[in-house]
Design a protein around this motif. Structure first.
Motif, short mmCIF file in Angstrom:
data_model
loop_
_atom_site.label_atom_id
_atom_site.label_comp_id
_atom_site.label_asym_id
_atom_site.label_seq_id
_atom_site.Cartn_x
_atom_site.Cartn_y
_atom_site.Cartn_z
N PHE A 71 0.83 -1.20 0.00
CA PHE A 71 0.00 0.00 0.00
C PHE A 71 0.87 1.25 0.00
O PHE A 71 0.69 2.16 -0.83
CB PHE A 71 -0.91 -0.01 1.24
CG PHE A 71 -1.94 1.09 1.26
CD1 PHE A 71 -3.21 0.89 0.75
CD2 PHE A 71 -1.64 2.33 1.80
CE1 PHE A 71 -4.16 1.90 0.77
CE2 PHE A 71 -2.58 3.35 1.82
CZ PHE A 71 -3.84 3.12 1.30
N THR A 72 1.86 1.30 0.90
CA THR A 72 2.72 2.48 1.00
C THR A 72 3.64 2.60 -0.20
O THR A 72 3.82 3.69 -0.76
CB THR A 72 3.55 2.42 2.29
OG1 THR A 72 2.68 2.34 3.42
CG2 THR A 72 4.44 3.65 2.43
N ARG A 75 1.83 3.87 -3.27
CA ARG A 75 1.51 5.29 -3.12
C ARG A 75 2.75 6.16 -3.35
O ARG A 75 2.67 7.20 -4.01
CB ARG A 75 0.95 5.53 -1.71
CG ARG A 75 0.51 6.97 -1.46
CD ARG A 75 -0.09 7.09 -0.07
NE ARG A 75 0.86 6.71 0.96
CZ ARG A 75 0.55 6.50 2.23
NH1 ARG A 75 -0.71 6.61 2.63
NH2 ARG A 75 1.47 6.18 3.11
N TYR A 207 -5.62 -0.34 -5.49
CA TYR A 207 -5.77 -0.90 -4.15
C TYR A 207 -6.96 -1.86 -4.16
O TYR A 207 -8.09 -1.44 -4.35
CB TYR A 207 -6.04 0.21 -3.13
CG TYR A 207 -4.91 1.20 -2.95
CD1 TYR A 207 -3.58 0.80 -2.91
CD2 TYR A 207 -5.19 2.56 -2.81
CE1 TYR A 207 -2.56 1.71 -2.73
CE2 TYR A 207 -4.17 3.48 -2.62
CZ TYR A 207 -2.86 3.06 -2.59
OH TYR A 207 -1.85 3.97 -2.40
N GLU A 210 -8.55 -2.29 1.48
CA GLU A 210 -8.43 -1.02 2.18
C GLU A 210 -7.17 -1.01 3.03
O GLU A 210 -6.65 -2.06 3.43
CB GLU A 210 -9.66 -0.78 3.07
CG GLU A 210 -10.94 -0.57 2.29
CD GLU A 210 -12.10 -0.24 3.19
OE1 GLU A 210 -11.88 -0.14 4.41
OE2 GLU A 210 -13.22 -0.10 2.69
N ALA A 211 -6.67 0.19 3.29
CA ALA A 211 -5.47 0.33 4.12
C ALA A 211 -5.73 -0.22 5.52
O ALA A 211 -6.83 -0.13 6.05
CB ALA A 211 -5.06 1.80 4.20
#
Length: 226
Positions: A71-72, A75, A207, A210-211
């Motif tokens: 996720f990070t 981004r 994604y 979800e985070a």
């Protein structure tokens, strides 16, 4: 055209400078980090440019892995690509991790459908199915291992990605398997982006979950009303 490709979707922090006309990698830099992509990505880009003998002014486009993946990391890579695109006034082109893995499998097994799939943990698979011409047929989406196995049994594809062996075992069949890595070679992203061109709009992270970090609403103070 000269492209800069960047990928932070997995453990690697990778960049390469790619000559689209010649179809070759001019210079690259790859760090196996696990974490800390944001702190190292610009240095990795600078090293790739130096090895290629190029500067930012030579670039005609930015290619970026849009996930699914970390996720990070995704981004970081996408925001960097979009920032460079804005600053240099050149297009940024997104390529998903799954289509890059599928493209590498297709080079080994030409003309075959490919199911690119990543083990996302928590009994979840992130997958996409591509036909023998590389066109997206299904996904990318999150699914259970059982759903991924059923899709594999239905389509009889080559399997690629970290979930390939899991799917083959769950399906109870022997499938041809391509690379089982969590991401593709950095030059693959550049090659696919060059083939796509700049018509797809700004790249966005893919994604499929979800985070993990979410606002803790129970600790939010009520807003004072004047």
């Amino acid at each position: 055209m000269i492209l800069l490709a960047i990928d932070c979707s997995a453990n690697l922090c990778a960049a390469c400078v790619y000559d689209a006309l010649a179809g070759r990698d001019l210079g690259r830099s790859v760090l196996d980090l696990g974490k800390g992509h944001a702190e190292h990505l610009m240095d990795v880009i600078a090293e790739a440019l130096q090895r290629a003998g190029k500067t930012y002014a030579d670039l005609g486009a930015i290619a970026v892995s849009t996930g699914p993946g970390s996720f990070t990391g995704v981004r970081v890579a996408v925001s960097t690509a979009r920032g460079l695109s804005l600053a240099l006034k050149i297009p940024a082109i997104g390529v998903t991790t799954l289509e890059a893995l599928a493209a590498e499998a297709a080079k080994t097994f030409p003309g075959r459908a490919v199911l690119a799939a990543l083990d996302a943990g928590r009994a979840e698979i992130h997958a996409a199915l591509y036909d023998g011409d590389g066109r997206l047929c299904h996904g990318p989406r999150a699914m259970s291992l059982e759903q991924a196995a059923a899709l594999a049994n239905q389509a009889s594809p080559v399997l690629a990605g970290t979930a390939a062996a899991l799917i083959s075992e769950a399906a109870g069949a022997n499938f041809d398997i391509g690379a089982s890595a969590p991401t593709a070679d950095i030059a693959t992203y550049a090659r696919l982006a060059a083939a796509k061109g700049a018509g797809g709009g700004k790249p966005k992270p893919v994604y499929l979950r979800e985070a993990d970090a979410k606002p803790q609403a129970g600790f939010v103070l009520p807003r004072a009303v004047p």
